[in-house]
Enzyme design. Structure first.
Site, short mmCIF file in Angstrom:
data_model
loop_
_atom_site.label_atom_id
_atom_site.label_comp_id
_atom_site.label_asym_id
_atom_site.label_seq_id
_atom_site.Cartn_x
_atom_site.Cartn_y
_atom_site.Cartn_z
N ASP A 123 6.05 45.67 158.58
CA ASP A 123 7.04 46.27 157.71
C ASP A 123 8.46 45.83 158.07
O ASP A 123 8.76 45.53 159.23
CB ASP A 123 6.97 47.80 157.78
CG ASP A 123 5.97 48.37 156.80
OD1 ASP A 123 5.66 47.70 155.80
OD2 ASP A 123 5.50 49.50 157.02
N ARG A 176 5.27 41.48 150.80
CA ARG A 176 5.48 42.68 149.99
C ARG A 176 6.95 42.67 149.58
O ARG A 176 7.85 42.57 150.42
CB ARG A 176 5.19 43.95 150.77
CG ARG A 176 5.55 45.23 149.99
CD ARG A 176 5.61 46.45 150.90
NE ARG A 176 4.32 46.80 151.43
CZ ARG A 176 4.13 47.45 152.57
NH1 ARG A 176 5.17 47.78 153.34
NH2 ARG A 176 2.92 47.74 152.98
N HIS A 219 7.84 51.55 141.72
CA HIS A 219 7.42 52.56 140.75
C HIS A 219 8.36 52.54 139.54
O HIS A 219 8.28 53.39 138.67
CB HIS A 219 7.46 53.96 141.37
CG HIS A 219 6.84 54.04 142.72
ND1 HIS A 219 7.58 53.95 143.88
CD2 HIS A 219 5.55 54.16 143.11
CE1 HIS A 219 6.76 54.02 144.92
NE2 HIS A 219 5.54 54.14 144.48
#
Length: 301
Positions: A123, A176, A219
Site C-alpha cells: 500500500d 492499484r 466509488h
C-alpha cells in the site's frame, strides 16, 4: 447535517457505540472475522484483499507481531482456498524506526506469500514514503516476479511521472490506482476534486497504454464511467483489469459491477486497531450513520 454531526462526534463516543455504526467497514477484530467475510465476498463473486489494521507504529515488537499475523493469514488463505490477496503498509512494519527494519519485515512477508503463490499489495501511504514504496516494489518484483504490486494516488502531481518510471523499470506493472486519502501540501498534490478526477483518468489511460494490470480503486461514478470508456477504447478483456472497492461502501455499485461480469476486489480490513480506521471512514461518509440508525429502527428492512 445530523449524520455529519454524529460522525464528527464519534471520537468522543463509547467504543461499543462506534462499533455499531462502523461494523460494515471492518470485518472484525480477529483474523477469523476476515476469513469469514472473505468467504461471503467470494460467494458473491468478488475477490478480497485482507489488511491487518494498525499503522504508524514505532514499536518494534508490534512490527514483529504484524509479520506473524500476516503469516497466519497467509496460511489460512492457502488452507481455506480463499480468493484473496493481502495488503501491507510500510508504517505497520517499522519504517518510523528505520527503513532497514521495514524492508526486512515486509520482504519476509512477501517471500512467505510468494512461496504460497499469494499476491501482496504494498500500500501507498502519505508522501514521505512514496519513493521508498515504489523502490521496494520494483526491487522485490524483480527478485520475485509477479509477487507484488503497489499503489499510486491520483491526487499527487508526480503520479504520471511515477507511472512512466515504473513501467520502464518492470514488465507488466501491477498497480492499484486510487484518488488518495491523505491531506497533502498544495505544492505536491491536487486538493480540488475535479483536478483529482482529471488526473485519475489521465493516469489510468497511461497505465492502459503501458500495458499495466490496474486495480481501478474508486466509488466515484465519474471515474467508474470514465474507466468503462477507457476499457472500451483499449479493447481490454475482463481479465486485464479489475475494479476495487472498500468494504461497506456503495453496495449497489458492487452488485452492478459483478452483474456486468467485471473482476471486483473488496478491501477487507480486520484487527484490534479497528477504531481509528472506522472513525475515519464514518467521517468520510456520514450517510452511513443515518443508514445504520434506519436499519436498527426497521429491523434491517
Amino acid at each position: 447535517m445530523f449524520n455529519t454531526l454524529i460522525a464528527n462526534s464519534m471520537p468522543y463516543m463509547p467504543k461499543a457505540l462506534v462499533g455499531f455504526f462502523a461494523k460494515r467497514y471492518v470485518a472484525g477484530a480477529l483474523p477469523e472475522d476476515a476469513f469469514r467475510m472473505t468467504k461471503a465476498l467470494n460467494a458473491e463473486g468478488a475477490m478480497g484483499t485482507v489488511d491487518l489494521l494498525g499503522e504508524f507504529t514505532d514499536d518494534i515488537n508490534k512490527a514483529k507481531q504484524t509479520v506473524e499475523m500476516y503469516k497466519l493469514v497467509l496460511d489460512n488463505i492457502e488452507a481455506q482456498n480463499l480468493d484473496t490477496n493481502i495488503s501491507i503498509k510500510p508504517t505497520a512494519f517499522g519504517i518510523l524506526l528505520n527503513e532497514e527494519t521495514s524492508t526486512k519485515y515486509m520482504t519476509e512477508v512477501i517471500s512467505y506469500a510468494y512461496s504460497k503463490g499469494i499476491f501482496v499489495r504494498i500500500d501507498m501511504e502519505n508522501h514521505p514514503y512514496t519513493d521508498y514504496t515504489i523502490d521496494l516494489y520494483l526491487t522485490l518484483s524483480k527478485e520475485m516476479p509477479k509477487s507484488c504490486g503497489t499503489v499510486l494516488q491520483a491526487c499527487l502531481k508526480r503520479t504520471l511521472d511515477d507511472i512512466k518510471h515504473i513501467t520502464e523499470s518492470t514488465d507488466r506493472a501491477n498497480i492499484r490506482l486510487c484518488k488518495g486519502i491523505y491531506k497533502e501540501p498544495d505544492d505536491i498534490a491536487y486538493n480540488n476534486r475535479k483536478k483529482v478526477q482529471e488526473n485519475f483518468l489521465a493516469c489510468l489511460e497511461l497505465l492502459f497504454q503501458k500495458k499495466a494490470y490496474v486495480g481501478i480503486a474508486t466509488h466515484d461514478d465519474v471515474l467508474v464511467n470514465g474507466a468503462m470508456e477507457l476499457i472500451k477504447k483499449y479493447k481490454l478483456e475482463k481479465h486485464e483489469y479489475e475494479f476495487q472497492m472498500l468494504l461497506g461502501v456503495r453496495s449497489e455499485l458492487r452488485k452492478r459491477l459483478l452483474a456486468e461480469g467485471h473482476r471486483l476486489r473488496i478491501y477487507t480490513p480486520f484487527g484490534e486497531d479497528w477504531l481509528p480506521y472506522s472513525i475515519r471512514r464514518l467521517k468520510e461518509n456520514p450517510a452511513i450513520v443515518g443508514s445504520a440508525i434506519k436499519g436498527f429502527l426497521t429491523g434491517g428492512k
